[in-house]
Design a protein around this motif. Structure first.
Motif, PDB file in Angstrom:
ATOM      1  N   ASN A 197     -27.474  34.858  59.920  1.00  0.00           N
ATOM      2  CA  ASN A 197     -28.169  33.639  59.479  1.00  0.00           C
ATOM      3  C   ASN A 197     -28.479  33.629  57.992  1.00  0.00           C
ATOM      4  OD1 ASN A 197     -28.018  32.873  62.089  1.00  0.00           O
ATOM      5  ND2 ASN A 197     -30.184  33.177  62.574  1.00  0.00           N
ATOM      6  N   LYS A 198     -27.687  34.374  57.218  1.00  0.00           N
ATOM      7  CA  LYS A 198     -28.049  34.439  55.794  1.00  0.00           C
ATOM      8  C   LYS A 198     -27.752  33.140  55.042  1.00  0.00           C
ATOM      9  CE  LYS A 198     -24.028  36.985  54.046  1.00  0.00           C
ATOM     10  NZ  LYS A 198     -23.639  38.324  53.587  1.00  0.00           N
ATOM     11  N   ASP A 199     -27.019  32.258  55.676  1.00  0.00           N
ATOM     12  CA  ASP A 199     -26.785  30.955  55.050  1.00  0.00           C
ATOM     13  C   ASP A 199     -27.934  29.985  55.313  1.00  0.00           C
ATOM     14  OD1 ASP A 199     -26.049  31.067  57.801  1.00  0.00           O
ATOM     15  OD2 ASP A 199     -24.930  29.203  57.602  1.00  0.00           O
ATOM     16  N   LEU A 200     -28.920  30.403  56.083  1.00  0.00           N
ATOM     17  CA  LEU A 200     -30.012  29.494  56.441  1.00  0.00           C
ATOM     18  C   LEU A 200     -31.260  29.766  55.613  1.00  0.00           C
ATOM     19  CD1 LEU A 200     -29.716  29.601  60.345  1.00  0.00           C
ATOM     20  CD2 LEU A 200     -28.762  27.900  58.768  1.00  0.00           C
ATOM     21  N   GLY A 201     -31.949  28.700  55.260  1.00  0.00           N
ATOM     22  CA  GLY A 201     -33.217  28.829  54.550  1.00  0.00           C
ATOM     23  C   GLY A 201     -34.374  28.540  55.486  1.00  0.00           C
ATOM     24  N   PHE A 202     -35.431  27.973  54.937  1.00  0.00           N
ATOM     25  CA  PHE A 202     -36.636  27.744  55.725  1.00  0.00           C
ATOM     26  C   PHE A 202     -36.987  26.266  55.859  1.00  0.00           C
ATOM     27  CE2 PHE A 202     -36.718  32.157  54.603  1.00  0.00           C
ATOM     28  CZ  PHE A 202     -37.233  32.780  55.747  1.00  0.00           C
ATOM     29  N   SER A 203     -36.003  25.396  55.570  1.00  0.00           N
ATOM     30  CA  SER A 203     -36.243  23.962  55.802  1.00  0.00           C
ATOM     31  C   SER A 203     -36.370  23.747  57.307  1.00  0.00           C
ATOM     32  CB  SER A 203     -35.063  23.145  55.270  1.00  0.00           C
ATOM     33  OG  SER A 203     -33.909  23.422  56.038  1.00  0.00           O
ATOM     34  N   ALA A 204     -36.909  22.593  57.684  1.00  0.00           N
ATOM     35  CA  ALA A 204     -37.099  22.334  59.125  1.00  0.00           C
ATOM     36  C   ALA A 204     -35.780  22.442  59.905  1.00  0.00           C
ATOM     37  CB  ALA A 204     -37.774  20.985  59.321  1.00  0.00           C
ATOM     38  N   PRO A 205     -34.679  21.794  59.465  1.00  0.00           N
ATOM     39  CA  PRO A 205     -33.440  21.926  60.256  1.00  0.00           C
ATOM     40  C   PRO A 205     -32.890  23.350  60.261  1.00  0.00           C
ATOM     41  CG  PRO A 205     -33.144  20.352  58.418  1.00  0.00           C
ATOM     42  CD  PRO A 205     -34.564  20.790  58.379  1.00  0.00           C
ATOM     43  N   ASP A 206     -33.054  24.076  59.156  1.00  0.00           N
ATOM     44  CA  ASP A 206     -32.563  25.462  59.118  1.00  0.00           C
ATOM     45  C   ASP A 206     -33.368  26.355  60.069  1.00  0.00           C
ATOM     46  OD1 ASP A 206     -30.653  24.751  57.324  1.00  0.00           O
ATOM     47  OD2 ASP A 206     -31.257  26.144  55.744  1.00  0.00           O
ATOM     48  N   ARG A 207     -34.643  26.096  60.187  1.00  0.00           N
ATOM     49  CA  ARG A 207     -35.460  26.902  61.113  1.00  0.00           C
ATOM     50  C   ARG A 207     -35.018  26.662  62.554  1.00  0.00           C
ATOM     51  NH1 ARG A 207     -41.428  28.097  58.945  1.00  0.00           N
ATOM     52  NH2 ARG A 207     -41.031  27.811  56.749  1.00  0.00           N
ATOM     53  N   VAL A 208     -34.688  25.411  62.872  1.00  0.00           N
ATOM     54  CA  VAL A 208     -34.210  25.102  64.231  1.00  0.00           C
ATOM     55  C   VAL A 208     -32.874  25.809  64.469  1.00  0.00           C
ATOM     56  CG1 VAL A 208     -33.427  23.270  65.785  1.00  0.00           C
ATOM     57  CG2 VAL A 208     -35.381  22.866  64.288  1.00  0.00           C
ATOM     58  N   GLU A 209     -31.978  25.726  63.478  1.00  0.00           N
ATOM     59  CA  GLU A 209     -30.653  26.339  63.611  1.00  0.00           C
ATOM     60  C   GLU A 209     -30.770  27.863  63.734  1.00  0.00           C
ATOM     61  OE1 GLU A 209     -27.865  25.332  64.377  1.00  0.00           O
ATOM     62  OE2 GLU A 209     -26.429  26.810  63.681  1.00  0.00           O
ATOM     63  N   ASN A 210     -31.715  28.450  63.003  1.00  0.00           N
ATOM     64  CA  ASN A 210     -31.978  29.893  63.090  1.00  0.00           C
ATOM     65  C   ASN A 210     -32.278  30.287  64.544  1.00  0.00           C
ATOM     66  OD1 ASN A 210     -32.618  32.529  61.991  1.00  0.00           O
ATOM     67  ND2 ASN A 210     -34.779  32.017  62.198  1.00  0.00           N
ATOM     68  N   ILE A 211     -33.181  29.559  65.159  1.00  0.00           N
ATOM     69  CA  ILE A 211     -33.568  29.873  66.544  1.00  0.00           C
ATOM     70  C   ILE A 211     -32.422  29.563  67.512  1.00  0.00           C
ATOM     71  CG2 ILE A 211     -35.186  29.316  68.429  1.00  0.00           C
ATOM     72  CD1 ILE A 211     -36.459  30.937  66.144  1.00  0.00           C
ATOM     73  N   ARG A 212     -31.700  28.463  67.253  1.00  0.00           N
ATOM     74  CA  ARG A 212     -30.582  28.110  68.147  1.00  0.00           C
ATOM     75  C   ARG A 212     -29.533  29.225  68.173  1.00  0.00           C
ATOM     76  NH1 ARG A 212     -25.606  26.376  68.635  1.00  0.00           N
ATOM     77  NH2 ARG A 212     -25.198  26.627  66.406  1.00  0.00           N
ATOM     78  N   ARG A 213     -29.179  29.728  66.990  1.00  0.00           N
ATOM     79  CA  ARG A 213     -28.171  30.800  66.938  1.00  0.00           C
ATOM     80  C   ARG A 213     -28.680  32.064  67.618  1.00  0.00           C
ATOM     81  NH1 ARG A 213     -25.962  30.615  60.723  1.00  0.00           N
ATOM     82  NH2 ARG A 213     -25.498  28.382  60.674  1.00  0.00           N
ATOM     83  N   ILE A 214     -29.938  32.376  67.406  1.00  0.00           N
ATOM     84  CA  ILE A 214     -30.504  33.577  68.034  1.00  0.00           C
ATOM     85  C   ILE A 214     -30.451  33.436  69.554  1.00  0.00           C
ATOM     86  CG2 ILE A 214     -32.652  34.868  68.385  1.00  0.00           C
ATOM     87  CD1 ILE A 214     -33.282  33.830  65.394  1.00  0.00           C
ATOM     88  N   GLY A 215     -30.766  32.225  70.029  1.00  0.00           N
ATOM     89  CA  GLY A 215     -30.700  31.970  71.469  1.00  0.00           C
ATOM     90  C   GLY A 215     -29.283  32.172  71.996  1.00  0.00           C
ATOM     91  N   GLU A 216     -28.313  31.640  71.276  1.00  0.00           N
ATOM     92  CA  GLU A 216     -26.919  31.752  71.728  1.00  0.00           C
ATOM     93  C   GLU A 216     -26.442  33.209  71.692  1.00  0.00           C
ATOM     94  OE1 GLU A 216     -25.074  29.536  73.132  1.00  0.00           O
ATOM     95  OE2 GLU A 216     -25.999  27.610  72.612  1.00  0.00           O
TER      96      GLU A 216
END
Ligand code: ADP
Length: 199
Positions: free
Chosen positions: A69-88
């Protein structure tokens, strides 16, 4: 874009993979404020399970943010995507037959629910680390509260960003009252009671 992809059935089922390991896969999802003890308890449980011969894997916030997830920051959509990838990723690891432990603040109910919905009933175990903010801030193991109070970190959970308390967690642990060993014992007891570990 998923419309041109097909799901390939594997020759070996997830049940067969788990059976070879003689265990029932599940995901223990540790949620709570920074400093509430997610990493500490998840690591202690990981070690305890490993020593008992279980095949486990631990995923935690900082490590994933340095890789997958190093391409993700801490914006609201990036935080959602962070959790989504972790879930997957967790889902794939449970498909591989592992007991997975995830330690992420995951402050929003909607995101935690998104992960829960990836799993069969009973396989997603929400562990709410319910330590008071005052205790977490006093511990401040990574110095993050100090930085947030000084304005160096914006939207820090518990300070200027909300933490939505889980309404029906499977397990609630107050690490301001329980020792690390007591938390681990409570988690193992839960897993045994739900026939996720051999007794
Ligand atoms: P988080 O992963 O939730 O940010 P950490 O596990 O990194 O939290 O930090 C929790 C801190 O609190 C650690 O320094 C740990 O040693 C300390 N601590 C003190 N008592 C406990 C307890 N009973 N359970 C968990 N952590 C505790």
């Amino acid at each position: 874009m998923t419309q041109h992809t097909l799901w390939h059935e594997h020759k070996i089922s997830r049940a067969q993979r788990a059976a070879l390991k003689r265990q029932r896969p599940c995901l223990l999802w540790f949620t709570g404020l920074s400093g509430s003890g997610k990493s500490t308890i998840a690591n202690a449980l990981d070690l305890a399970l490993h020593q008992r011969g279980y095949h486990t894997f631990l995923l935690d916030g900082d490590n994933l943010r340095q890789g997958l997830n190093k391409d993700l920051g801490f914006s609201a959509p990036d935080r959602v995507e962070n959790i989504r990838r972790i879930g997957e990723v967790s889902k794939l690891f449970t498909d591989a037959g592992l007991i997975v432990l995830c330690a992420f603040i995951s402050p929003f109910t909607k995101d935690r629910r998104m992960v829960r919905q990836l799993f069969p009933e009973g396989e997603f175990i929400e562990v709410y680390m319910d330590a008071p903010l005052s205790v977490c801030e006093q511990r401040d193991p990574k110095g993050l509260y100090k930085k947030a109070r000084a304005g160096a970190i914006a939207e820090f959970t518990g300070i200027d960003s909300p933490y939505e308390v889980p309404e029906r967690p499977q397990i609630r642990l107050d690490t301001s009252k329980l020792t690390v060993d007591e938390c681990v014992a409570a988690l193992i007891a839960y897993l045994e009671q739900h026939e996720l570990l051999a007794t």
